[in-house]
Design a protein around this motif. Sequence first.
Motif, PDB file in Angstrom:
ATOM      1  N   PRO A  80      35.717  33.857  48.544  1.00 50.67           N
ATOM      2  CA  PRO A  80      35.921  32.655  47.353  1.00 50.67           C
ATOM      3  C   PRO A  80      36.114  32.982  46.119  1.00 50.67           C
ATOM      4  N   GLU A  81      35.755  34.477  45.890  1.00 50.25           N
ATOM      5  CA  GLU A  81      36.044  34.587  44.595  1.00 50.25           C
ATOM      6  C   GLU A  81      36.216  35.654  44.405  1.00 50.25           C
ATOM      7  N   GLY A  82      36.501  36.092  42.920  1.00 48.15           N
ATOM      8  CA  GLY A  82      37.061  37.323  43.058  1.00 48.15           C
ATOM      9  C   GLY A  82      36.274  39.052  42.069  1.00 48.15           C
ATOM     10  N   THR A  83      35.118  38.197  41.522  1.00 49.55           N
ATOM     11  CA  THR A  83      35.020  38.859  40.583  1.00 49.55           C
ATOM     12  C   THR A  83      33.624  40.032  42.045  1.00 49.55           C
ATOM     13  N   ALA A  84      33.271  39.447  42.367  1.00 50.71           N
ATOM     14  CA  ALA A  84      32.323  40.011  42.962  1.00 50.71           C
ATOM     15  C   ALA A  84      32.998  41.182  44.106  1.00 50.71           C
ATOM     16  N   TYR A 113      35.315  26.555  52.083  1.00 46.98           N
ATOM     17  CA  TYR A 113      35.045  25.243  53.222  1.00 46.98           C
ATOM     18  C   TYR A 113      34.207  24.041  52.195  1.00 46.98           C
ATOM     19  N   GLU A 114      35.183  23.891  51.172  1.00 45.42           N
ATOM     20  CA  GLU A 114      34.861  22.356  50.476  1.00 45.42           C
ATOM     21  C   GLU A 114      35.300  21.203  50.920  1.00 45.42           C
ATOM     22  N   ARG A 115      34.304  20.013  50.386  1.00 40.78           N
ATOM     23  CA  ARG A 115      35.502  18.533  51.112  1.00 40.78           C
ATOM     24  C   ARG A 115      36.504  18.565  49.498  1.00 40.78           C
ATOM     25  N   ARG A 120      40.752  20.099  44.194  1.00 44.00           N
ATOM     26  CA  ARG A 120      39.888  21.099  45.498  1.00 44.00           C
ATOM     27  C   ARG A 120      39.959  20.736  46.498  1.00 44.00           C
ATOM     28  N   TYR A 121      40.723  22.538  46.898  1.00 43.17           N
ATOM     29  CA  TYR A 121      41.168  22.889  48.253  1.00 43.17           C
ATOM     30  C   TYR A 121      40.259  23.940  48.968  1.00 43.17           C
ATOM     31  N   ARG A 122      40.675  23.983  50.277  1.00 45.86           N
ATOM     32  CA  ARG A 122      39.802  25.159  51.167  1.00 45.86           C
ATOM     33  C   ARG A 122      40.741  26.714  50.390  1.00 45.86           C
ATOM     34  N   VAL A 129      40.123  37.732  34.406  1.00 48.36           N
ATOM     35  CA  VAL A 129      39.733  38.005  33.493  1.00 48.36           C
ATOM     36  C   VAL A 129      38.286  39.043  33.525  1.00 48.36           C
ATOM     37  N   GLU A 130      38.488  40.000  33.790  1.00 48.42           N
ATOM     38  CA  GLU A 130      36.606  40.630  33.658  1.00 48.42           C
ATOM     39  C   GLU A 130      36.421  41.799  32.539  1.00 48.42           C
ATOM     40  N   HIS A 131      35.832  41.676  31.940  1.00 52.84           N
ATOM     41  CA  HIS A 131      35.100  42.834  31.367  1.00 52.84           C
ATOM     42  C   HIS A 131      34.169  43.573  30.414  1.00 52.84           C
ATOM     43  N   VAL A 256      25.159  25.232  34.146  1.00 52.34           N
ATOM     44  CA  VAL A 256      24.308  27.062  33.937  1.00 52.34           C
ATOM     45  C   VAL A 256      25.565  27.275  35.320  1.00 52.34           C
ATOM     46  N   ARG A 257      26.248  26.588  35.637  1.00 49.07           N
ATOM     47  CA  ARG A 257      27.508  27.188  36.790  1.00 49.07           C
ATOM     48  C   ARG A 257      26.867  27.606  38.163  1.00 49.07           C
ATOM     49  N   GLY A 258      27.635  27.772  38.901  1.00 49.07           N
ATOM     50  CA  GLY A 258      27.660  27.388  40.834  1.00 49.07           C
ATOM     51  C   GLY A 258      27.367  28.909  40.841  1.00 49.07           C
ATOM     52  N   ASP A 260      24.981  32.341  41.348  1.00 50.46           N
ATOM     53  CA  ASP A 260      23.525  33.747  40.518  1.00 50.46           C
ATOM     54  C   ASP A 260      23.970  34.576  39.448  1.00 50.46           C
ATOM     55  N   TYR A 261      25.050  34.860  39.845  1.00 53.16           N
ATOM     56  CA  TYR A 261      24.938  36.261  38.626  1.00 53.16           C
ATOM     57  C   TYR A 261      25.453  36.247  36.847  1.00 53.16           C
ATOM     58  N   TYR A 262      25.187  34.752  36.837  1.00 52.88           N
ATOM     59  CA  TYR A 262      25.325  34.657  35.343  1.00 52.88           C
ATOM     60  C   TYR A 262      24.022  35.399  34.823  1.00 52.88           C
ATOM     61  N   SER A 263      23.443  35.295  33.261  1.00 51.25           N
ATOM     62  CA  SER A 263      23.039  36.204  32.555  1.00 51.25           C
ATOM     63  C   SER A 263      23.792  35.391  31.287  1.00 51.25           C
TER      64      SER A 263
HETATM   65  P1  HAM Z   1      34.271  29.346  39.380  1.00 50.99           P
HETATM   66  O1  HAM Z   1      33.601  28.602  38.408  1.00 50.99           O
HETATM   67  O2  HAM Z   1      33.547  29.447  41.456  1.00 50.99           O
HETATM   68  O3  HAM Z   1      34.241  30.980  39.229  1.00 50.99           O
HETATM   69  O4  HAM Z   1      35.895  29.408  39.985  1.00 50.99           O
HETATM   70  C1  HAM Z   1      36.661  29.490  38.241  1.00 50.99           C
HETATM   71  C2  HAM Z   1      37.546  28.062  38.684  1.00 50.99           C
HETATM   72  O5  HAM Z   1      38.369  27.987  39.822  1.00 50.99           O
HETATM   73  C3  HAM Z   1      37.295  27.035  38.168  1.00 50.99           C
HETATM   74  O6  HAM Z   1      36.833  26.510  37.184  1.00 50.99           O
HETATM   75  C4  HAM Z   1      38.108  25.459  39.234  1.00 50.99           C
HETATM   76  O7  HAM Z   1      39.515  25.390  38.190  1.00 50.99           O
HETATM   77  C5  HAM Z   1      38.706  26.858  40.237  1.00 50.99           C
HETATM   78  N1  HAM Z   1      37.781  26.047  41.310  1.00 50.99           N
HETATM   79  C6  HAM Z   1      37.490  26.485  41.765  1.00 50.99           C
HETATM   80  N2  HAM Z   1      37.361  26.354  43.274  1.00 50.99           N
HETATM   81  C7  HAM Z   1      38.187  25.322  44.107  1.00 50.99           C
HETATM   82  C8  HAM Z   1      38.328  24.432  44.877  1.00 50.99           C
HETATM   83  N3  HAM Z   1      37.890  24.463  45.812  1.00 50.99           N
HETATM   84  N4  HAM Z   1      39.633  24.324  44.534  1.00 50.99           N
HETATM   85  C9  HAM Z   1      40.559  23.942  44.003  1.00 50.99           C
HETATM   86  N5  HAM Z   1      40.338  25.035  42.422  1.00 50.99           N
HETATM   87  C10 HAM Z   1      39.137  25.656  42.785  1.00 50.99           C
HETATM   88  C11 HAM Z   1      34.474  31.744  39.390  1.00 50.99           C
HETATM   89  O8  HAM Z   1      34.806  31.876  40.247  1.00 50.99           O
HETATM   90  C12 HAM Z   1      33.523  32.069  39.086  1.00 50.99           C
HETATM   91  N6  HAM Z   1      34.382  33.925  39.403  1.00 50.99           N
HETATM   92  C13 HAM Z   1      34.467  33.223  37.872  1.00 50.99           C
HETATM   93  C14 HAM Z   1      33.888  34.606  37.409  1.00 50.99           C
HETATM   94  C15 HAM Z   1      35.393  35.495  36.506  1.00 50.99           C
HETATM   95  N7  HAM Z   1      32.829  34.456  36.463  1.00 50.99           N
HETATM   96  C16 HAM Z   1      33.050  35.748  35.331  1.00 50.99           C
HETATM   97  N8  HAM Z   1      34.248  36.272  35.912  1.00 50.99           N
END
Ligand code: HAM
Length: 427
Positions: A80-84, A113-115, A120-122, A129-131, A256-258, A260-263
């Motif tokens: 669902p995301e790239g950081t983990a 799996y979002e609406r 906003r897409y699935r 980027v990750e430093h 606060v962002r969605g 949990d890993y932020y500090s």
């Molecule tokens: P995130 O805010 O969940 O963060 O997603 C980053 C960006 O991905 C959002 O600002 C948005 O532009 C795009 N995005 C998220 N969900 C959707 C969706 N369903 N459809 C289209 N675009 C979407 C992260 O994912 C963290 N991993 C960011 C991060 C990297 N934090 C630290 N390092």
Amino acid sequence: MKFTVPRGTKDILPNEVALWQYIEKIARETFDLFCFEEIRTPLFEATGLFERGIGGDTDIVEKEMYTFEDKGGRLLTLRPEGTAPVVRSCIQHNLTKQTSPLKLFYCGPMFRYERPQAGRYRQFHQMGVEHLGNPHPMADAEIISLGYRLFSKLGLENLKVKLNSVGCPVCRTVIEERLKQFIGSNLEHLCENCKRRFNTKPLRILDCKNKGCTTYFTGLPNIFESQCRECKDHFSQVVDQLTEIKIPFQIDHKLVRGLDYYSRTTFEILSDQLGAQNAVCGGGRYDGLMKQMEGPDTPAVGFAFGMERAVLLLQELNIASQLKQGEDLVLISIGTETKAFAFKILDQLREATIKTNLNFTKDDLKSQLKAADKSNAKYVLIIGEDEINSNIFQLKNLKTREQISLTGEELIPFIKENLKNIKSQLQ
Ligand code: HAM
């Protein structure tokens, strides 16, 4: 039965691809300028990686993951995301031990799996980027400036950078206690999610987008004031560095962002042209994540931006037509007998890296000329029986409408030389 794309996904059609490639190109150049190197991880990972990394109390883990069991009985999730995944890879390959600090970027599809709605897409695409391995506030400021500079290079204006600090594990309990005191008296008016999170992750309540809840957040205590000395110092240095390099930002204590890993630092880059899904980019510091995943204690900061949202913003600027590259040359062959000869010339032109097209089924001059005019090509070369017998060919510049006679031997060197000039004028 006719098939269409699954709900929440989209085809990226040829008329849109140039824009995607443009964004990717500018992003890759900017990442390189800031000395980030690419990493590629699998599209699916062990489900536990996201449960542990992103956190059980988040929307992503609670409701949005595409999880399945493979034929070997392993529980897997489409990322669902790239950081983990990047953190998992760094631990697995000892990357931060070999290079520290380590600056990585990635690009590719993510799944939630979002609406579905506009932006906003699935299945969506992120570049991120990750430093890793750098605790300095300058690393936070560098990451934020990288996002800001990248979007400026893309020509996007009127973007807002929102900035906050969510504290560290030392002061988080104090922040959460103050928040609970403030929200407690209105708890009965909040949604079920907020009520649940009140006891588990009170800070997450601020992430609720429900209008019925957000009205009770006005007058919220400034969470910054409850933070420890170290967190306050860190944040004010980030603020100073951003001010120094003239990155405009607004502090927003509700950010606060969605995940949990932020500090400490969290930030988003927003555009009011995106409607409800107004965040084009989001990120922050996540100093505890690597240790939490049983890796070395390594501070880190990063962001990701959504390609679909960046594309939506760029479409407003109408630059797509300028990006589309027509053919260098369209070959026109008159009469069926000349086709085989034209096909040979086509191959030679492509060998010489001249982008060329030939219509295999049409033989008449008029319709082929019309199509060439429409195609945005730079030249047409006409091949008829007379041209083949005399070895003299007519090359027409479609912009200037000038025509020149060339022998077969002169053709390729002439076209190559002139294309070089045309392309350097275009740059
Ligand atoms: P995130 O805010 O969940 O963060 O997603 C980053 C960006 O991905 C959002 O600002 C948005 O532009 C795009 N995005 C998220 N969900 C959707 C969706 N369903 N459809 C289209 N675009 C979407 C992260 O994912 C963290 N991993 C960011 C991060 C990297 N934090 C630290 N390092």
